[in-house]
Motif scaffolding. Structure first.
Motif, PDB file in Angstrom:
ATOM      1  N   UNK A  14      38.912  41.071  35.538  1.00 46.14           N
ATOM      2  CA  UNK A  14      38.765  40.806  36.970  1.00 46.14           C
ATOM      3  C   UNK A  14      38.020  39.484  37.091  1.00 46.14           C
ATOM      4  N   UNK A  15      38.698  38.493  37.631  1.00 44.02           N
ATOM      5  CA  UNK A  15      38.108  37.172  37.796  1.00 44.02           C
ATOM      6  C   UNK A  15      37.763  36.977  39.266  1.00 44.02           C
ATOM      7  N   UNK A  16      36.489  36.860  39.528  1.00 45.06           N
ATOM      8  CA  UNK A  16      36.005  36.680  40.898  1.00 45.06           C
ATOM      9  C   UNK A  16      35.778  35.192  41.099  1.00 45.06           C
ATOM     10  N   UNK A  17      36.612  34.601  41.945  1.00 47.56           N
ATOM     11  CA  UNK A  17      36.590  33.157  42.162  1.00 47.56           C
ATOM     12  C   UNK A  17      36.241  32.910  43.624  1.00 47.56           C
ATOM     13  N   UNK A  18      35.221  32.116  43.861  1.00 45.62           N
ATOM     14  CA  UNK A  18      34.861  31.806  45.240  1.00 45.62           C
ATOM     15  C   UNK A  18      33.544  31.068  45.317  1.00 45.62           C
ATOM     16  N   UNK A  19      33.377  30.384  46.399  1.00 47.33           N
ATOM     17  CA  UNK A  19      32.209  29.547  46.625  1.00 47.33           C
ATOM     18  C   UNK A  19      30.950  30.391  46.830  1.00 47.33           C
ATOM     19  N   UNK A  28      27.711  41.104  38.594  1.00 42.68           N
ATOM     20  CA  UNK A  28      28.898  41.821  38.121  1.00 42.68           C
ATOM     21  C   UNK A  28      29.416  41.243  36.805  1.00 42.68           C
ATOM     22  N   UNK A  29      29.140  39.972  36.555  1.00 46.41           N
ATOM     23  CA  UNK A  29      29.607  39.331  35.320  1.00 46.41           C
ATOM     24  C   UNK A  29      29.011  39.981  34.066  1.00 46.41           C
ATOM     25  N   UNK A  30      27.992  40.807  34.228  1.00 45.48           N
ATOM     26  CA  UNK A  30      27.391  41.508  33.086  1.00 45.48           C
ATOM     27  C   UNK A  30      28.245  42.701  32.643  1.00 45.48           C
ATOM     28  N   UNK A  31      29.166  43.123  33.510  1.00 45.60           N
ATOM     29  CA  UNK A  31      30.025  44.258  33.170  1.00 45.60           C
ATOM     30  C   UNK A  31      31.214  43.780  32.338  1.00 45.60           C
ATOM     31  N   UNK A  32      31.683  44.614  31.420  1.00 45.40           N
ATOM     32  CA  UNK A  32      32.830  44.230  30.595  1.00 45.40           C
ATOM     33  C   UNK A  32      34.074  43.937  31.441  1.00 45.40           C
ATOM     34  N   UNK A  34      34.629  41.439  33.538  1.00 44.14           N
ATOM     35  CA  UNK A  34      34.453  40.747  34.819  1.00 44.14           C
ATOM     36  C   UNK A  34      33.938  39.334  34.559  1.00 44.14           C
ATOM     37  N   UNK A  35      34.619  38.361  35.153  1.00 45.11           N
ATOM     38  CA  UNK A  35      34.194  36.959  35.107  1.00 45.11           C
ATOM     39  C   UNK A  35      33.922  36.489  36.533  1.00 45.11           C
ATOM     40  N   UNK A  36      32.809  35.826  36.738  1.00 43.76           N
ATOM     41  CA  UNK A  36      32.469  35.262  38.042  1.00 43.76           C
ATOM     42  C   UNK A  36      32.409  33.754  37.861  1.00 43.76           C
ATOM     43  N   UNK A  37      33.270  33.030  38.555  1.00 42.37           N
ATOM     44  CA  UNK A  37      33.347  31.584  38.358  1.00 42.37           C
ATOM     45  C   UNK A  37      32.524  30.791  39.355  1.00 42.37           C
ATOM     46  N   UNK A  38      32.337  31.326  40.537  1.00 46.00           N
ATOM     47  CA  UNK A  38      31.783  30.516  41.612  1.00 46.00           C
ATOM     48  C   UNK A  38      32.878  29.593  42.123  1.00 46.00           C
TER      49      UNK A  38
END
Length: 171
Positions: A14-19, A28-32, A34-38
């Motif tokens: 799950x890639x969370x992309x957003x400003x 959430x990026x600590x969970x297996x 999940x990627x948070x890009x900003x």
């Protein structure tokens, strides 16, 4: 929803992309899986790579650019009611609650033909309803209503100005 999906699909990401993701989202990026890009410079590579664009928006109003971008790219869209608020016949699956989110995501992942059809429908919707000519046509249809609203104001202004003499004093 994510832990249950991840248990059944251990390779899912799950890639969370957003400003400006808030701290809660960043955590959430600590969970297996999940990627948070900003913020990213160009959303297209991220959306292109995705099996679906998921828009679980819980706040905000008006038309969502992320939804329009996903539709224009022909991506299947899974969205909350808030994400599609204000849109005429929005594309994709509207999800209300964890069970519907999980079912919608699993359907897109397990049915490539459905995902392709959803993406094609979304693109067609964007091309028909969200182009500059269509926006201009909608505006032209609304101008008479705006003009009717302005009429009483204009006539009141005319009455005020028509009662003044050349010096600007009331006659």
């Amino acid at each position: 929803v994510w832990p249950a999906l991840r248990a059944d699909y251990p390779d899912a990401t799950w890639k969370i992309v957003g400003k400006n993701p808030c701290q809660r989202v960043q955590a959430l990026a600590q969970q297996p899986g999940i990627e948070v890009t900003g913020q990213v410079e160009d959303i297209r590579p991220w959306a292109h790579e995705a099996a679906a664009v998921v828009l679980p928006m819980r706040c905000g109003g008006g038309i969502k650019n992320k939804l329009l971008e996903a539709a224009a790219m022909g991506k299947p869209i899974l969205a909350s009611p808030r994400a599609v608020r204000g849109l005429e016949e929005p594309p994709g699956l509207i999800c209300r609650g964890p069970a519907q989110w999980r079912q919608a995501i699993e359907r897109v992942w397990s049915q490539p033909d459905l995902a392709r059809t959803m993406g094609q429908s979304a693109r067609s919707w964007a091309q028909q309803r969200h182009t500059w000519p269509h926006a201009a046509q909608q505006l032209l249809q609304k101008i008479p209503r705006f003009a009717l609203r302005l009429q009483p104001v204009e006539s009141k202004l005319h009455q005020r100005t028509s009662c003044r003499n050349a010096t600007g004093r009331a006659a």
